[in-house]
Design a protein around this motif. Structure first.
Motif, PDB file in Angstrom:
ATOM      1  N   GLN A   1      99.683  31.695  17.302  1.00 52.13           N
ATOM      2  CA  GLN A   1     100.008  30.443  16.623  1.00 52.13           C
ATOM      3  C   GLN A   1     100.270  30.732  15.150  1.00 52.13           C
ATOM      4  OE1 GLN A   1      97.248  27.270  17.017  1.00 52.13           O
ATOM      5  NE2 GLN A   1      97.815  26.803  19.120  1.00 52.13           N
ATOM      6  N   PRO A   2     101.506  30.550  14.682  1.00 53.73           N
ATOM      7  CA  PRO A   2     101.820  30.860  13.282  1.00 53.73           C
ATOM      8  C   PRO A   2     100.932  30.119  12.292  1.00 53.73           C
ATOM      9  CG  PRO A   2     103.818  30.519  14.550  1.00 53.73           C
ATOM     10  CD  PRO A   2     102.684  30.129  15.441  1.00 53.73           C
ATOM     11  N   ASP A   3     100.548  28.864  12.563  1.00 50.02           N
ATOM     12  CA  ASP A   3      99.718  28.144  11.613  1.00 50.02           C
ATOM     13  C   ASP A   3      98.343  28.782  11.503  1.00 50.02           C
ATOM     14  OD1 ASP A   3      99.233  27.348  14.238  1.00 50.02           O
ATOM     15  OD2 ASP A   3      98.486  25.392  13.658  1.00 50.02           O
ATOM     16  N   LEU A   4      97.830  29.308  12.600  1.00 52.23           N
ATOM     17  CA  LEU A   4      96.561  30.006  12.558  1.00 52.23           C
ATOM     18  C   LEU A   4      96.697  31.300  11.752  1.00 52.23           C
ATOM     19  CD1 LEU A   4      93.961  28.933  13.919  1.00 52.23           C
ATOM     20  CD2 LEU A   4      94.222  30.756  15.614  1.00 52.23           C
ATOM     21  N   GLN A   5      97.833  31.958  11.882  1.00 55.79           N
ATOM     22  CA  GLN A   5      98.058  33.161  11.092  1.00 55.79           C
ATOM     23  C   GLN A   5      98.068  32.844   9.605  1.00 55.79           C
ATOM     24  OE1 GLN A   5      98.366  36.458  12.357  1.00 55.79           O
ATOM     25  NE2 GLN A   5      97.899  36.733  10.175  1.00 55.79           N
ATOM     26  N   SER A   6      98.627  31.715   9.255  1.00 54.01           N
ATOM     27  CA  SER A   6      98.623  31.309   7.852  1.00 54.01           C
ATOM     28  C   SER A   6      97.198  31.113   7.341  1.00 54.01           C
ATOM     29  CB  SER A   6      99.428  30.016   7.682  1.00 54.01           C
ATOM     30  OG  SER A   6      99.361  29.555   6.353  1.00 54.01           O
ATOM     31  N   ILE A   7      96.338  30.530   8.179  1.00 52.71           N
ATOM     32  CA  ILE A   7      94.941  30.344   7.796  1.00 52.71           C
ATOM     33  C   ILE A   7      94.270  31.696   7.591  1.00 52.71           C
ATOM     34  CG2 ILE A   7      92.701  29.462   8.556  1.00 52.71           C
ATOM     35  CD1 ILE A   7      94.240  27.260  10.061  1.00 52.71           C
TER      36      ILE A   7
ATOM     37  N   THR B   1      95.479  33.289   4.335  1.00 50.40           N
ATOM     38  CA  THR B   1      94.871  32.635   3.181  1.00 50.40           C
ATOM     39  C   THR B   1      93.405  33.013   3.039  1.00 50.40           C
ATOM     40  OG1 THR B   1      96.400  30.768   3.376  1.00 50.40           O
ATOM     41  CG2 THR B   1      94.380  30.387   2.120  1.00 50.40           C
TER      42      THR B   1
ATOM     43  N   ALA C   1      90.169  24.136   7.825  1.00 53.03           N
ATOM     44  CA  ALA C   1      91.572  24.163   8.230  1.00 53.03           C
ATOM     45  C   ALA C   1      91.698  24.311   9.746  1.00 53.03           C
ATOM     46  CB  ALA C   1      92.304  25.295   7.521  1.00 53.03           C
TER      47      ALA C   1
END
Length: 365
Positions: free
Chosen positions: A24-30, A33, A362
């Motif tokens: 999941q790209p959004d999880l990768q962003s988390i 960060t 998040a």
């Protein structure tokens, strides 16, 4: 000392399956960060629900080395082990081996003759909810002595540990005062060992890891000392910076403290473990534990917000753990049906703790 703060259907035996790991790209962003904000060498973020498990990682296994964190890597859980010890007790209660109301005197009274009278009636419920009156830990010099003992005859070591702490004056009234106590979990482990004639490590493997299929779970700092084949914990140097600690006696709390915090496990297997608690809480726990036992584990027995190995906050069960070289937050949300794990392989400080809290928020949002 372990970091002590906590924040606020798949499980029938033989039918337990590992959820598919998805990207999941959004999880990768988390995760990215979290790595940047914490300053840690490596980071992991896991979120799971009924549809599967997503894991994202970032960074490296050891500072100054090139080995990248992988989604299958093992993470030291520190005090998150406590819920596993409580789950082990629940299994043995259902088998009639011990009872929730069994006391220190019941299991240790014949082998330790220095128990302060205030502790004799402290039960598994008192010990596992931090309401026994025991101090948080034994002294520093005693702890150093156990480090040098390694993993030789751990049941005998736990008896010595229990004898030391049970001879100390109470810090509170059993059943009344809350004091987070690693020592209480070690005493509970010693009680189980005396009741069964089996080490806590063997009991945990037989009663929790194997029935749930947690093949990655083990004890102590993960990996070997020769190469960074697993993430390494990191201590802070005298002049700043983070120094990787290779697996060995100085990479973890002494093995005697196992019931309070020495388990390591992969993020995927932690998802299985957390789903067991989530499904069991909803009455869909299969044969591993009865619905009554799941509720017993998740309900503070003496009020407050700490159950048996879990902090409780509205719809969530949660815990955080550290052996001072890692920080990992785990939890589940009954309302959303999600489980999560957020972790870094670095010593906690203000920035690390803030970054893990933010990443947890998040993931939950």
């Amino acid at each position: 000392m372990m970091w002590r703060d906590v924040w606020g259907g798949v499980l029938a035996l033989g039918l337990l399956v590992q959820p598919a790991v998805q990207a999941q790209p959004d999880l990768q962003s988390i995760a990215d960060t979290l790595l940047e904000d914490s300053g840690a060498p490596g980071a992991v973020v896991m979120q799971g629900d009924a549809d599967g498990v997503s894991i994202a990682v970032a960074g490296v296994r050891a500072a100054g080395m090139d080995a990248a964190i992988e989604t299958s890597d093992l993470w030291h859980q520190g005090s998150n082990t406590k819920s596993m010890t409580a789950t082990l007790v629940a299994r043995l209660v259902e088998q009639g081996v011990v009872g929730w109301d069994d006391t220190v005197a019941d299991h240790l009274g014949d082998v330790i003759d220095t128990i302060d009278p205030a502790y004799r009636d402290a039960s598994f419920e008192h010990l596992l909810s931090h309401r026994s009156g025991l101090p948080a830990n034994i002294g520093l010099m005693a702890t150093l002595g156990f480090i040098t003992s390694g993993d030789d005859d751990l049941p005998a070591q736990r008896l010595r540990y229990a004898a030391d702490i049970l001879a100390q004056s109470p810090t509170g009234e059993p059943g009344q005062d809350y004091l987070y106590s690693n020592a209480g979990y070690v005493v509970a482990g010693a009680m189980l060992e005396q009741a069964t004639g089996t080490s806590w490590e063997s009991l945990m493997t037989r009663e929790v890891f194997e029935p749930l299929g947690l093949d990655s779970a083990g004890f102590g700092a993960p990996g070997s000392g020769d190469a960074p084949d697993q993430p390494r914990g990191h201590k802070r140097g005298l002049f700043g910076g983070l120094n990787a600690v290779a697996p060995g006696p100085r990479a973890d709390n002494p093995p005697v403290m196992g019931p309070a915090g020495t388990v390591h496990i992969s993020a995927a297997d932690m998802a299985v473990y957390l789903r067991a608690h989530l499904e069991g809480d909803a009455g869909r726990g299969g044969d591993f534990l009865s619905p009554d036992s799941w509720q017993h584990l998740h309900t503070p027995p003496f009020g407050g917000t700490y159950a048996l190995g879990w902090g409780v906050q509205e719809s969530r069960l949660f815990h955080a753990g550290s052996n001072t070289m890692w920080l990992v937050q785990i939890g589940l949300d009954r309302e959303t049906g999600r489980v999560f794990m957020v972790g870094v392989n670095a010593a906690p400080d203000v920035d690390v703790e803030a970054a893990v809290r933010a990443a947890t928020g998040a993931v939950l949002d």
